[in-house]
Design a protein around this motif. Sequence first.
Motif, PDB file in Angstrom:
ATOM      1  N   GLU A 190       0.853  -1.186   0.000  1.00 13.27           N
ATOM      2  CA  GLU A 190       0.000   0.000   0.000  1.00 13.27           C
ATOM      3  C   GLU A 190       0.889   1.236   0.000  1.00 13.27           C
ATOM      4  OE1 GLU A 190      -3.018   1.728   3.274  1.00 13.27           O
ATOM      5  OE2 GLU A 190      -3.487  -0.302   2.597  1.00 13.27           O
ATOM      6  N   GLU A 191       0.564   2.184  -0.869  1.00 10.99           N
ATOM      7  CA  GLU A 191       1.306   3.442  -0.922  1.00 10.99           C
ATOM      8  C   GLU A 191       0.545   4.472  -0.112  1.00 10.99           C
ATOM      9  OE1 GLU A 191       2.386   7.365  -1.802  1.00 10.99           O
ATOM     10  OE2 GLU A 191       0.507   6.592  -2.619  1.00 10.99           O
ATOM     11  N   ARG A 192       1.268   5.099   0.812  1.00 12.94           N
ATOM     12  CA  ARG A 192       0.655   6.145   1.635  1.00 12.94           C
ATOM     13  C   ARG A 192       1.679   7.241   1.858  1.00 12.94           C
ATOM     14  NH1 ARG A 192      -2.426   3.973   6.628  1.00 12.94           N
ATOM     15  NH2 ARG A 192      -3.104   6.115   6.584  1.00 12.94           N
ATOM     16  N   GLY A 193       1.320   8.442   1.504  1.00 15.28           N
ATOM     17  CA  GLY A 193       2.184   9.583   1.747  1.00 15.28           C
ATOM     18  C   GLY A 193       3.550   9.482   1.093  1.00 15.28           C
ATOM     19  N   GLY A 194       3.621   8.828  -0.045  1.00 13.01           N
ATOM     20  CA  GLY A 194       4.888   8.693  -0.748  1.00 13.01           C
ATOM     21  C   GLY A 194       5.739   7.520  -0.291  1.00 13.01           C
ATOM     22  N   SER A 195       5.261   6.765   0.687  1.00 16.57           N
ATOM     23  CA  SER A 195       5.979   5.582   1.179  1.00 16.57           C
ATOM     24  C   SER A 195       5.177   4.341   0.800  1.00 16.57           C
ATOM     25  CB  SER A 195       6.125   5.623   2.696  1.00 16.57           C
ATOM     26  OG  SER A 195       6.872   6.740   3.099  1.00 16.57           O
ATOM     27  N   VAL A 196       5.895   3.276   0.475  1.00 14.77           N
ATOM     28  CA  VAL A 196       5.248   2.011   0.150  1.00 14.77           C
ATOM     29  C   VAL A 196       5.428   1.076   1.343  1.00 14.77           C
ATOM     30  CG1 VAL A 196       5.205   0.021  -1.405  1.00 14.77           C
ATOM     31  CG2 VAL A 196       5.631   2.308  -2.320  1.00 14.77           C
ATOM     32  N   PHE A 197       4.326   0.509   1.804  1.00 12.99           N
ATOM     33  CA  PHE A 197       4.335  -0.396   2.944  1.00 12.99           C
ATOM     34  C   PHE A 197       3.946  -1.791   2.478  1.00 12.99           C
ATOM     35  CE2 PHE A 197       3.481   3.810   4.614  1.00 12.99           C
ATOM     36  CZ  PHE A 197       4.350   3.891   5.695  1.00 12.99           C
ATOM     37  N   LYS A 198       4.602  -2.805   3.053  1.00 12.38           N
ATOM     38  CA  LYS A 198       4.327  -4.190   2.699  1.00 12.38           C
ATOM     39  C   LYS A 198       4.636  -5.053   3.926  1.00 12.38           C
ATOM     40  CE  LYS A 198       5.606  -7.637  -0.749  1.00 12.38           C
ATOM     41  NZ  LYS A 198       6.408  -7.893  -1.949  1.00 12.38           N
ATOM     42  N   GLY A 199       3.781  -6.021   4.208  1.00 14.45           N
ATOM     43  CA  GLY A 199       4.024  -6.926   5.318  1.00 14.45           C
ATOM     44  C   GLY A 199       3.970  -6.261   6.683  1.00 14.45           C
ATOM     45  N   VAL A 200       3.064  -5.285   6.834  1.00 11.70           N
ATOM     46  CA  VAL A 200       2.920  -4.564   8.099  1.00 11.70           C
ATOM     47  C   VAL A 200       1.434  -4.421   8.436  1.00 11.70           C
ATOM     48  CG1 VAL A 200       5.073  -3.262   7.806  1.00 11.70           C
ATOM     49  CG2 VAL A 200       2.923  -2.281   6.986  1.00 11.70           C
ATOM     50  N   SER A 201       1.186  -3.890   9.629  1.00  9.83           N
ATOM     51  CA  SER A 201      -0.172  -3.591  10.072  1.00  9.83           C
ATOM     52  C   SER A 201      -0.290  -2.107  10.375  1.00  9.83           C
ATOM     53  CB  SER A 201      -0.505  -4.366  11.361  1.00  9.83           C
ATOM     54  OG  SER A 201      -0.468  -5.733  11.158  1.00  9.83           O
ATOM     55  N   PHE A 202      -1.500  -1.594  10.243  1.00 12.83           N
ATOM     56  CA  PHE A 202      -1.838  -0.227  10.630  1.00 12.83           C
ATOM     57  C   PHE A 202      -3.074  -0.279  11.516  1.00 12.83           C
ATOM     58  CE2 PHE A 202      -0.492   0.190   6.124  1.00 12.83           C
ATOM     59  CZ  PHE A 202       0.631   0.979   6.288  1.00 12.83           C
ATOM     60  N   VAL A 203      -3.159   0.649  12.464  1.00 12.79           N
ATOM     61  CA  VAL A 203      -4.399   0.830  13.202  1.00 12.79           C
ATOM     62  C   VAL A 203      -5.174   1.925  12.493  1.00 12.79           C
ATOM     63  CG1 VAL A 203      -5.438   1.589  15.372  1.00 12.79           C
ATOM     64  CG2 VAL A 203      -3.438   0.090  15.398  1.00 12.79           C
ATOM     65  N   LYS A 204      -6.417   1.640  12.192  1.00  7.18           N
ATOM     66  CA  LYS A 204      -7.263   2.631  11.532  1.00  7.18           C
ATOM     67  C   LYS A 204      -8.371   3.066  12.480  1.00  7.18           C
ATOM     68  CE  LYS A 204      -6.174   1.467   6.823  1.00  7.18           C
ATOM     69  NZ  LYS A 204      -6.691   1.505   5.465  1.00  7.18           N
ATOM     70  N   VAL A 205      -8.692   4.361  12.410  1.00  6.17           N
ATOM     71  CA  VAL A 205      -9.715   4.965  13.259  1.00  6.17           C
ATOM     72  C   VAL A 205     -10.954   5.252  12.418  1.00  6.17           C
ATOM     73  CG1 VAL A 205     -10.301   6.969  14.691  1.00  6.17           C
ATOM     74  CG2 VAL A 205      -7.980   6.030  14.756  1.00  6.17           C
ATOM     75  N   VAL A 206     -12.111   4.890  12.973  1.00  8.34           N
ATOM     76  CA  VAL A 206     -13.400   5.178  12.347  1.00  8.34           C
ATOM     77  C   VAL A 206     -14.199   6.015  13.342  1.00  8.34           C
ATOM     78  CG1 VAL A 206     -15.511   4.210  11.380  1.00  8.34           C
ATOM     79  CG2 VAL A 206     -13.342   2.976  11.107  1.00  8.34           C
ATOM     80  N   ILE A 207     -14.645   7.180  12.891  1.00  6.35           N
ATOM     81  CA  ILE A 207     -15.475   8.049  13.723  1.00  6.35           C
ATOM     82  C   ILE A 207     -16.782   8.302  12.978  1.00  6.35           C
ATOM     83  CG2 ILE A 207     -15.711  10.322  14.802  1.00  6.35           C
ATOM     84  CD1 ILE A 207     -12.682  10.331  15.193  1.00  6.35           C
TER      85      ILE A 207
END
Length: 143
Positions: A17-34
């Motif tokens: 996944e590309e986010r903010g110009g960085s490519v991430f692979k094999g990681v987790s993110f915490v996502k917030v839903v409001i």
Amino acid sequence: MNWFALFLHQLTDGRSEERGGSVFKGVSFVKVVIDGQELEEMDAFRDSLVYFDELARSAESSGRYLIFTCTCGIAEDGGWEGVNVDVTESTVSWELEVGAERLRFTFDRREYVSEIESVKAALGSSPLPLEPRAVIFPQGFKR
């Protein structure tokens, strides 16, 4: 009162996944839903990551917490200076500036703590590292 939810987004099976110009692979993110909306869908949060350690601490007492940071891990690069958190017996409130906009949210404290505990449990059984791995706080950051 605002509805609050968290979920662990995992990049498995070679997905990236590309986010903010960085490519991430094999990681987790915490996502917030409001109130049913993922924060990262809002322009101001698009290139940010949730710093889960600070989010978890914010359930314990009032203060300033670096809940969001730039995808590179340097908070100031994304304009993140912290979230003012007010914790009462029954609520957790956030107040933050995002660009020129001041946002305020109030959550049920039981729901807030429950969501954090659910993510902690998911992290405990996940083989993937959580991003961001390292965060540089804004210069002069004060609780």
